[in-house]
Design a protein around this motif. Structure first.
Motif, PDB file in Angstrom:
ATOM      1  N   VAL A 115       0.840  -1.198   0.000  1.00 26.06           N
ATOM      2  CA  VAL A 115       0.000   0.000   0.000  1.00 26.06           C
ATOM      3  C   VAL A 115       0.875   1.248   0.000  1.00 26.06           C
ATOM      4  O   VAL A 115       0.657   2.184  -0.768  1.00 26.06           O
ATOM      5  N   ALA A 116       1.887   1.265   0.856  1.00 27.95           N
ATOM      6  CA  ALA A 116       2.807   2.409   0.909  1.00 27.95           C
ATOM      7  C   ALA A 116       3.557   2.546  -0.413  1.00 27.95           C
ATOM      8  O   ALA A 116       3.729   3.658  -0.929  1.00 27.95           O
ATOM      9  N   THR A 117       4.004   1.428  -0.974  1.00 34.99           N
ATOM     10  CA  THR A 117       4.717   1.468  -2.250  1.00 34.99           C
ATOM     11  C   THR A 117       3.839   2.065  -3.341  1.00 34.99           C
ATOM     12  O   THR A 117       4.291   2.900  -4.123  1.00 34.99           O
ATOM     13  N   ALA A 118       2.581   1.665  -3.374  1.00 37.83           N
ATOM     14  CA  ALA A 118       1.650   2.200  -4.381  1.00 37.83           C
ATOM     15  C   ALA A 118       1.403   3.691  -4.162  1.00 37.83           C
ATOM     16  O   ALA A 118       1.323   4.456  -5.130  1.00 37.83           O
ATOM     17  N   ALA A 119       1.313   4.121  -2.910  1.00 40.01           N
ATOM     18  CA  ALA A 119       1.096   5.540  -2.616  1.00 40.01           C
ATOM     19  C   ALA A 119       2.292   6.378  -3.071  1.00 40.01           C
ATOM     20  O   ALA A 119       2.126   7.442  -3.674  1.00 40.01           O
ATOM     21  N   TYR A 120       3.493   5.908  -2.795  1.00 37.08           N
ATOM     22  CA  TYR A 120       4.697   6.616  -3.243  1.00 37.08           C
ATOM     23  C   TYR A 120       4.753   6.665  -4.762  1.00 37.08           C
ATOM     24  O   TYR A 120       5.069   7.701  -5.354  1.00 37.08           O
ATOM     25  N   ALA A 121       4.472   5.540  -5.403  1.00 36.62           N
ATOM     26  CA  ALA A 121       4.504   5.492  -6.867  1.00 36.62           C
ATOM     27  C   ALA A 121       3.503   6.477  -7.466  1.00 36.62           C
ATOM     28  O   ALA A 121       3.806   7.159  -8.446  1.00 36.62           O
ATOM     29  N   HIS A 122       2.320   6.569  -6.860  1.00 35.32           N
ATOM     30  CA  HIS A 122       1.291   7.490  -7.349  1.00 35.32           C
ATOM     31  C   HIS A 122       1.753   8.943  -7.206  1.00 35.32           C
ATOM     32  O   HIS A 122       1.585   9.749  -8.119  1.00 35.32           O
ATOM     33  N   LEU A 123       2.360   9.270  -6.068  1.00 37.04           N
ATOM     34  CA  LEU A 123       2.891  10.621  -5.864  1.00 37.04           C
ATOM     35  C   LEU A 123       3.960  10.942  -6.892  1.00 37.04           C
ATOM     36  O   LEU A 123       3.920  11.993  -7.543  1.00 37.04           O
ATOM     37  N   PHE A 124       4.923  10.036  -7.061  1.00 42.70           N
ATOM     38  CA  PHE A 124       5.998  10.302  -8.017  1.00 42.70           C
ATOM     39  C   PHE A 124       5.489  10.312  -9.452  1.00 42.70           C
ATOM     40  O   PHE A 124       5.998  11.061 -10.288  1.00 42.70           O
ATOM     41  N   GLN A 125       4.448   9.533  -9.730  1.00 43.10           N
ATOM     42  CA  GLN A 125       3.824   9.562 -11.050  1.00 43.10           C
ATOM     43  C   GLN A 125       3.215  10.945 -11.309  1.00 43.10           C
ATOM     44  O   GLN A 125       3.305  11.473 -12.410  1.00 43.10           O
ATOM     45  N   ALA A 126       2.617  11.529 -10.288  1.00 43.98           N
ATOM     46  CA  ALA A 126       2.018  12.858 -10.442  1.00 43.98           C
ATOM     47  C   ALA A 126       3.072  13.891 -10.809  1.00 43.98           C
ATOM     48  O   ALA A 126       2.824  14.782 -11.620  1.00 43.98           O
ATOM     49  N   LEU A 127       4.247  13.770 -10.233  1.00 44.15           N
ATOM     50  CA  LEU A 127       5.308  14.746 -10.480  1.00 44.15           C
ATOM     51  C   LEU A 127       6.193  14.374 -11.669  1.00 44.15           C
ATOM     52  O   LEU A 127       7.028  15.173 -12.092  1.00 44.15           O
ATOM     53  N   ALA A 128       6.016  13.177 -12.208  1.00 43.71           N
ATOM     54  CA  ALA A 128       6.845  12.719 -13.319  1.00 43.71           C
ATOM     55  C   ALA A 128       6.401  13.275 -14.661  1.00 43.71           C
ATOM     56  O   ALA A 128       7.188  13.335 -15.596  1.00 43.71           O
ATOM     57  N   ASP A 129       5.164  13.693 -14.763  1.00 44.35           N
ATOM     58  CA  ASP A 129       4.649  14.204 -16.035  1.00 44.35           C
ATOM     59  C   ASP A 129       5.042  15.667 -16.192  1.00 44.35           C
ATOM     60  O   ASP A 129       4.758  16.486 -15.307  1.00 44.35           O
ATOM     61  N   PRO A 130       5.678  16.045 -17.301  1.00 42.78           N
ATOM     62  CA  PRO A 130       6.103  17.439 -17.487  1.00 42.78           C
ATOM     63  C   PRO A 130       4.960  18.459 -17.413  1.00 42.78           C
ATOM     64  O   PRO A 130       5.148  19.545 -16.862  1.00 42.78           O
ATOM     65  N   THR A 131       3.794  18.112 -17.920  1.00 42.59           N
ATOM     66  CA  THR A 131       2.667  19.045 -17.856  1.00 42.59           C
ATOM     67  C   THR A 131       2.224  19.250 -16.416  1.00 42.59           C
ATOM     68  O   THR A 131       1.980  20.378 -15.984  1.00 42.59           O
ATOM     69  N   ARG A 132       2.124  18.169 -15.655  1.00 40.92           N
ATOM     70  CA  ARG A 132       1.726  18.313 -14.253  1.00 40.92           C
ATOM     71  C   ARG A 132       2.782  19.072 -13.455  1.00 40.92           C
ATOM     72  O   ARG A 132       2.449  19.902 -12.597  1.00 40.92           O
ATOM     73  N   LEU A 133       4.047  18.830 -13.735  1.00 43.94           N
ATOM     74  CA  LEU A 133       5.108  19.556 -13.044  1.00 43.94           C
ATOM     75  C   LEU A 133       5.066  21.040 -13.403  1.00 43.94           C
ATOM     76  O   LEU A 133       5.285  21.903 -12.551  1.00 43.94           O
ATOM     77  N   THR A 134       4.721  21.351 -14.638  1.00 44.94           N
ATOM     78  CA  THR A 134       4.549  22.750 -15.050  1.00 44.94           C
ATOM     79  C   THR A 134       3.382  23.383 -14.307  1.00 44.94           C
ATOM     80  O   THR A 134       3.476  24.527 -13.845  1.00 44.94           O
ATOM     81  N   LEU A 135       2.272  22.655 -14.164  1.00 47.22           N
ATOM     82  CA  LEU A 135       1.132  23.163 -13.401  1.00 47.22           C
ATOM     83  C   LEU A 135       1.518  23.434 -11.957  1.00 47.22           C
ATOM     84  O   LEU A 135       1.147  24.464 -11.387  1.00 47.22           O
ATOM     85  N   VAL A 136       2.268  22.527 -11.355  1.00 46.56           N
ATOM     86  CA  VAL A 136       2.721  22.709  -9.974  1.00 46.56           C
ATOM     87  C   VAL A 136       3.560  23.983  -9.868  1.00 46.56           C
ATOM     88  O   VAL A 136       3.401  24.777  -8.936  1.00 46.56           O
ATOM     89  N   GLN A 137       4.440  24.207 -10.845  1.00 46.02           N
ATOM     90  CA  GLN A 137       5.264  25.413 -10.823  1.00 46.02           C
ATOM     91  C   GLN A 137       4.409  26.675 -10.914  1.00 46.02           C
ATOM     92  O   GLN A 137       4.648  27.649 -10.202  1.00 46.02           O
ATOM     93  N   HIS A 138       3.391  26.661 -11.777  1.00 45.54           N
ATOM     94  CA  HIS A 138       2.500  27.830 -11.878  1.00 45.54           C
ATOM     95  C   HIS A 138       1.711  28.032 -10.587  1.00 45.54           C
ATOM     96  O   HIS A 138       1.548  29.158 -10.127  1.00 45.54           O
ATOM     97  N   LEU A 139       1.218  26.947 -10.011  1.00 48.21           N
ATOM     98  CA  LEU A 139       0.438  27.059  -8.787  1.00 48.21           C
ATOM     99  C   LEU A 139       1.302  27.472  -7.593  1.00 48.21           C
ATOM    100  O   LEU A 139       0.781  27.966  -6.600  1.00 48.21           O
ATOM    101  N   ALA A 140       2.595  27.306  -7.699  1.00 48.64           N
ATOM    102  CA  ALA A 140       3.489  27.742  -6.622  1.00 48.64           C
ATOM    103  C   ALA A 140       3.474  29.264  -6.471  1.00 48.64           C
ATOM    104  O   ALA A 140       3.801  29.786  -5.413  1.00 48.64           O
ATOM    105  N   SER A 141       3.045  29.971  -7.514  1.00 49.28           N
ATOM    106  CA  SER A 141       2.959  31.432  -7.428  1.00 49.28           C
ATOM    107  C   SER A 141       1.630  31.891  -6.836  1.00 49.28           C
ATOM    108  O   SER A 141       1.460  33.068  -6.553  1.00 49.28           O
ATOM    109  N   GLY A 142       0.685  30.968  -6.659  1.00 53.75           N
ATOM    110  CA  GLY A 142      -0.608  31.307  -6.073  1.00 53.75           C
ATOM    111  C   GLY A 142      -1.746  30.638  -6.812  1.00 53.75           C
ATOM    112  O   GLY A 142      -1.547  29.830  -7.704  1.00 53.75           O
ATOM    113  N   GLU A 143      -2.940  30.994  -6.411  1.00 56.20           N
ATOM    114  CA  GLU A 143      -4.149  30.399  -6.985  1.00 56.20           C
ATOM    115  C   GLU A 143      -4.295  30.762  -8.460  1.00 56.20           C
ATOM    116  O   GLU A 143      -3.970  31.880  -8.869  1.00 56.20           O
ATOM    117  N   HIS A 144      -4.828  29.800  -9.214  1.00 58.14           N
ATOM    118  CA  HIS A 144      -5.140  30.020 -10.624  1.00 58.14           C
ATOM    119  C   HIS A 144      -6.454  29.308 -10.942  1.00 58.14           C
ATOM    120  O   HIS A 144      -6.772  28.286 -10.345  1.00 58.14           O
TER     121      HIS A 144
END
Length: 138
Positions: free
Chosen positions: A15-44
């Motif tokens: 269960v823990a392994t799957a949770a970690y994999a899901h988290l890293f999968q979320a950050l592994a996609d360039p589009t999602r990582l770009t969204l995270v970077q934009h959201l780091a500046s505030g709400e959008h």
């Protein structure tokens, strides 16, 4: 115990392994990582992100949905608008710093946007002022 003897390792927590994999999968996609970077500046809003990134609304919505499912992003309805923000900006900042350290140690000197390095403040994209909330239409 001799060198030939081995100790059985503890069983892996699937269960823990799957949770970690899901988290890293979320950050592994360039589009999602770009969204995270934009959201780091505030709400959008989705429409702000579509405009900033030049992506289709359906693409932005799909990736925001994945980030929501992982708990990395929260949403705040306001009238007909929905504002998205990072759920845990400080924890993401620390994770990013750790990733930078690993990359540097393995020969890649890479730094994401400065928004992930600074204390988080909600920023209204509509007014450009730092606030706890933001306004605007969908």
């Amino acid at each position: 115990m001799s060198a030939m003897e081995s100790v059985d390792p503890e069983p892996l927590d699937e269960v823990a392994t799957a949770a970690y994999a899901h988290l890293f999968q979320a950050l592994a996609d360039p589009t999602r990582l770009t969204l995270v970077q934009h959201l780091a500046s505030g709400e959008h809003r989705v429409r702000d992100l579509v405009e900033h990134l030049g992506l289709a609304q359906s693409t932005v919505s799909k990736h925001l949905g994945f980030l929501l499912e992982c708990g990395l992003v929260t949403l705040r309805p306001e009238g007909r608008s929905t504002w998205y923000s990072l759920a845990e900006p400080e924890l993401l900042r620390r994770l990013t710093a750790a990733a930078e350290g690993i990359l540097k140690a393995t020969g890649t000197d890479a730094v994401l946007c400065t928004h992930l390095r600074q204390p988080h403040r909600h920023r209204s994209t509509a007014t450009g002022t730092a606030t706890a909330t933001a306004t605007g239409d969908a």
